[in-house]
Design a protein around this motif. Sequence first.
Motif, PDB file in Angstrom:
ATOM      1  N   VAL A 115      -3.028   2.304  -4.154  1.00 39.57           N
ATOM      2  CA  VAL A 115      -2.704   3.668  -3.751  1.00 39.57           C
ATOM      3  C   VAL A 115      -3.986   4.309  -3.232  1.00 39.57           C
ATOM      4  CG1 VAL A 115      -1.978   5.967  -4.490  1.00 39.57           C
ATOM      5  CG2 VAL A 115      -0.816   3.942  -5.401  1.00 39.57           C
ATOM      6  N   LEU A 116      -3.927   4.853  -2.017  1.00 42.06           N
ATOM      7  CA  LEU A 116      -5.063   5.551  -1.422  1.00 42.06           C
ATOM      8  C   LEU A 116      -4.670   6.987  -1.108  1.00 42.06           C
ATOM      9  CD1 LEU A 116      -6.450   2.901   1.128  1.00 42.06           C
ATOM     10  CD2 LEU A 116      -7.335   3.455  -1.144  1.00 42.06           C
ATOM     11  N   CYS A 117      -5.569   7.909  -1.373  1.00 43.33           N
ATOM     12  CA  CYS A 117      -5.347   9.321  -1.069  1.00 43.33           C
ATOM     13  C   CYS A 117      -6.632   9.878  -0.469  1.00 43.33           C
ATOM     14  CB  CYS A 117      -4.950  10.082  -2.332  1.00 43.33           C
ATOM     15  SG  CYS A 117      -4.513  11.808  -2.033  1.00 43.33           S
ATOM     16  N   ILE A 118      -6.631  10.077   0.837  1.00 48.16           N
ATOM     17  CA  ILE A 118      -7.825  10.507   1.558  1.00 48.16           C
ATOM     18  C   ILE A 118      -7.895  12.034   1.607  1.00 48.16           C
ATOM     19  CG2 ILE A 118      -9.094  10.376   3.748  1.00 48.16           C
ATOM     20  CD1 ILE A 118      -7.475   7.844   4.376  1.00 48.16           C
ATOM     21  N   ASP A 119      -8.921  12.603   0.983  1.00 48.32           N
ATOM     22  CA  ASP A 119      -9.243  14.015   1.150  1.00 48.32           C
ATOM     23  C   ASP A 119      -8.064  14.953   0.859  1.00 48.32           C
ATOM     24  OD1 ASP A 119     -11.001  16.116   1.786  1.00 48.32           O
ATOM     25  OD2 ASP A 119     -10.307  16.187   3.861  1.00 48.32           O
ATOM     26  N   ALA A 120      -7.346  14.712  -0.239  1.00 52.73           N
ATOM     27  CA  ALA A 120      -6.197  15.572  -0.523  1.00 52.73           C
ATOM     28  C   ALA A 120      -5.920  15.761  -2.012  1.00 52.73           C
ATOM     29  CB  ALA A 120      -4.941  15.003   0.144  1.00 52.73           C
ATOM     30  N   ALA A 121      -6.330  14.836  -2.853  1.00 48.74           N
ATOM     31  CA  ALA A 121      -5.917  14.860  -4.265  1.00 48.74           C
ATOM     32  C   ALA A 121      -6.434  16.075  -5.021  1.00 48.74           C
ATOM     33  CB  ALA A 121      -6.388  13.585  -4.965  1.00 48.74           C
ATOM     34  N   TYR A 122      -7.547  16.666  -4.579  1.00 50.41           N
ATOM     35  CA  TYR A 122      -8.146  17.768  -5.335  1.00 50.41           C
ATOM     36  C   TYR A 122      -7.322  19.049  -5.304  1.00 50.41           C
ATOM     37  CZ  TYR A 122     -10.107  18.266  -0.602  1.00 50.41           C
ATOM     38  OH  TYR A 122     -10.275  18.331   0.766  1.00 50.41           O
ATOM     39  N   HIS A 123      -6.229  19.045  -4.546  1.00 48.91           N
ATOM     40  CA  HIS A 123      -5.305  20.174  -4.594  1.00 48.91           C
ATOM     41  C   HIS A 123      -4.334  20.040  -5.762  1.00 48.91           C
ATOM     42  CE1 HIS A 123      -6.769  21.675  -0.799  1.00 48.91           C
ATOM     43  NE2 HIS A 123      -6.474  20.550  -0.185  1.00 48.91           N
ATOM     44  N   SER A 124      -4.376  18.913  -6.469  1.00 49.04           N
ATOM     45  CA  SER A 124      -3.462  18.649  -7.580  1.00 49.04           C
ATOM     46  C   SER A 124      -4.228  18.552  -8.895  1.00 49.04           C
ATOM     47  CB  SER A 124      -2.714  17.330  -7.350  1.00 49.04           C
ATOM     48  OG  SER A 124      -1.975  17.356  -6.145  1.00 49.04           O
ATOM     49  N   PRO A 125      -3.592  18.930 -10.016  1.00 47.76           N
ATOM     50  CA  PRO A 125      -4.228  18.739 -11.327  1.00 47.76           C
ATOM     51  C   PRO A 125      -4.493  17.254 -11.557  1.00 47.76           C
ATOM     52  CG  PRO A 125      -2.301  20.157 -11.495  1.00 47.76           C
ATOM     53  CD  PRO A 125      -2.277  19.573 -10.129  1.00 47.76           C
ATOM     54  N   LEU A 126      -5.683  16.920 -12.025  1.00 43.45           N
ATOM     55  CA  LEU A 126      -6.096  15.525 -12.105  1.00 43.45           C
ATOM     56  C   LEU A 126      -5.191  14.686 -13.007  1.00 43.45           C
ATOM     57  CD1 LEU A 126      -8.101  13.348 -11.306  1.00 43.45           C
ATOM     58  CD2 LEU A 126      -9.576  14.088 -13.192  1.00 43.45           C
ATOM     59  N   SER A 127      -4.920  15.134 -14.219  1.00 43.28           N
ATOM     60  CA  SER A 127      -4.118  14.340 -15.152  1.00 43.28           C
ATOM     61  C   SER A 127      -2.711  14.099 -14.615  1.00 43.28           C
ATOM     62  CB  SER A 127      -4.037  15.030 -16.521  1.00 43.28           C
ATOM     63  OG  SER A 127      -5.298  15.056 -17.144  1.00 43.28           O
ATOM     64  N   ALA A 128      -2.106  15.135 -14.055  1.00 41.32           N
ATOM     65  CA  ALA A 128      -0.757  14.992 -13.506  1.00 41.32           C
ATOM     66  C   ALA A 128      -0.756  14.037 -12.316  1.00 41.32           C
ATOM     67  CB  ALA A 128      -0.214  16.356 -13.095  1.00 41.32           C
ATOM     68  N   PHE A 129      -1.778  14.125 -11.494  1.00 39.92           N
ATOM     69  CA  PHE A 129      -1.913  13.224 -10.345  1.00 39.92           C
ATOM     70  C   PHE A 129      -2.036  11.779 -10.820  1.00 39.92           C
ATOM     71  CE2 PHE A 129      -4.899  10.947  -7.511  1.00 39.92           C
ATOM     72  CZ  PHE A 129      -4.168  10.963  -6.323  1.00 39.92           C
ATOM     73  N   LEU A 151       0.813  -1.215   0.000  1.00 35.85           N
ATOM     74  CA  LEU A 151       0.000   0.000   0.000  1.00 35.85           C
ATOM     75  C   LEU A 151       0.847   1.266   0.000  1.00 35.85           C
ATOM     76  CD1 LEU A 151      -2.708   1.595   0.450  1.00 35.85           C
ATOM     77  CD2 LEU A 151      -2.363   1.187   2.896  1.00 35.85           C
ATOM     78  N   LEU A 152       0.414   2.230  -0.803  1.00 34.05           N
ATOM     79  CA  LEU A 152       0.978   3.576  -0.773  1.00 34.05           C
ATOM     80  C   LEU A 152      -0.113   4.533  -0.313  1.00 34.05           C
ATOM     81  CD1 LEU A 152       3.173   5.691  -1.370  1.00 34.05           C
ATOM     82  CD2 LEU A 152       2.375   5.737  -3.744  1.00 34.05           C
ATOM     83  N   ASP A 153       0.140   5.225   0.800  1.00 25.76           N
ATOM     84  CA  ASP A 153      -0.810   6.173   1.387  1.00 25.76           C
ATOM     85  C   ASP A 153      -0.320   7.588   1.082  1.00 25.76           C
ATOM     86  OD1 ASP A 153      -2.304   7.852   3.039  1.00 25.76           O
ATOM     87  OD2 ASP A 153      -2.307   6.474   4.728  1.00 25.76           O
ATOM     88  N   LEU A 154      -1.086   8.318   0.284  1.00 26.76           N
ATOM     89  CA  LEU A 154      -0.722   9.689  -0.082  1.00 26.76           C
ATOM     90  C   LEU A 154      -1.465  10.690   0.800  1.00 26.76           C
ATOM     91  CD1 LEU A 154      -0.790   9.480  -3.987  1.00 26.76           C
ATOM     92  CD2 LEU A 154       1.151   9.183  -2.448  1.00 26.76           C
ATOM     93  N   GLY A 155      -0.703  11.604   1.409  1.00 23.50           N
ATOM     94  CA  GLY A 155      -1.306  12.584   2.306  1.00 23.50           C
ATOM     95  C   GLY A 155      -1.529  11.991   3.677  1.00 23.50           C
ATOM     96  N   CYS A 156      -0.521  11.331   4.213  1.00 27.24           N
ATOM     97  CA  CYS A 156      -0.676  10.616   5.497  1.00 27.24           C
ATOM     98  C   CYS A 156      -0.792  11.549   6.688  1.00 27.24           C
ATOM     99  CB  CYS A 156       0.483   9.650   5.699  1.00 27.24           C
ATOM    100  SG  CYS A 156       2.108  10.450   5.898  1.00 27.24           S
ATOM    101  N   GLY A 157      -0.428  12.822   6.531  1.00 25.51           N
ATOM    102  CA  GLY A 157      -0.570  13.781   7.620  1.00 25.51           C
ATOM    103  C   GLY A 157       0.201  13.383   8.860  1.00 25.51           C
TER     104      GLY A 157
END
Length: 276
Positions: A133-147, A67-73
């Motif tokens: 890969v999971l990203c909880i409540d954070a991905a919308y700060h990034s451009p979708l295609s690049a993400f 698992l890769l956790d993006l935006g682990c805070g």
Amino acid sequence: MKWIQAIQQQFSQHKYAINAKILGDDAPYAWTNLGYWTATTQSYPQACRQLADRLAHAVVLNSNDQLLDLGCGRGASVLHWQNNYKIENISAVDLQPQCIVDLEKNLNSNIQFHCASFLNLKNRLTKTDFDVVLCIDAAYHSPLSAFLDSIHFVLNSKGRLGFHYLTWSDQWQNLSRLEQKKYAYLLKAANVQAQQLFTSAQTADILKTCGFGQIEIQDISEQVLHGFAQYAAQRKWQYSAAYAIDLLKIRMTAKLCEKLFKDGLVHYVQITAQKI
């Protein structure tokens, strides 16, 4: 529009940092997301776990996954995966240097932590065969295609992806250019670029173009945006001069969430997909 200027100032000063203690989570490894709120939700940490669990269940997360956790805070999510899903192979990424320093220093575990942008995973991670890969409540700060391009590189051939994003409703195109500009300014205050958002159908098309299939997009605006706003409105805040800015940021975030929900132009969505 003064409250919009206030939230913009607070986001620029503190970026993604949130004082979870004010929200009701004083654990050493606290949650920091908007939460998924239902009629039976009794606390902020419970709502945060529910948002995480709903995403994990949607991708069928299991103990054998890498698992890769993006935006682990501050680390609540990685401990949740480790303790409740029995996952042994976890890597975690966050943009906040202090969070990563604290986790590496204090958390006695085999979790691999990285301070990096979601968009630069190719150059920061040596591992490129994650199952999930999971990203909880954070991905919308990034451009979708690049993400998505960044994620696609680190997933294995059948890897699964789960994240939260924002989409426009179909009514967005009916707004005048001036109304759209006003809304773009409002979103910018929360570090979200209006030109990077799309309708659900357009979002699905982008996912397909970026190499993903089995796409599911679910609108959970009421449970997240409205739920967080209601919690903030009902909570009895204990004012402290030391936390004045943190409290203002949370109140302004709640006000923004409620406006987005009531206007119905922006949907908060859960997205799951599989690499193809």
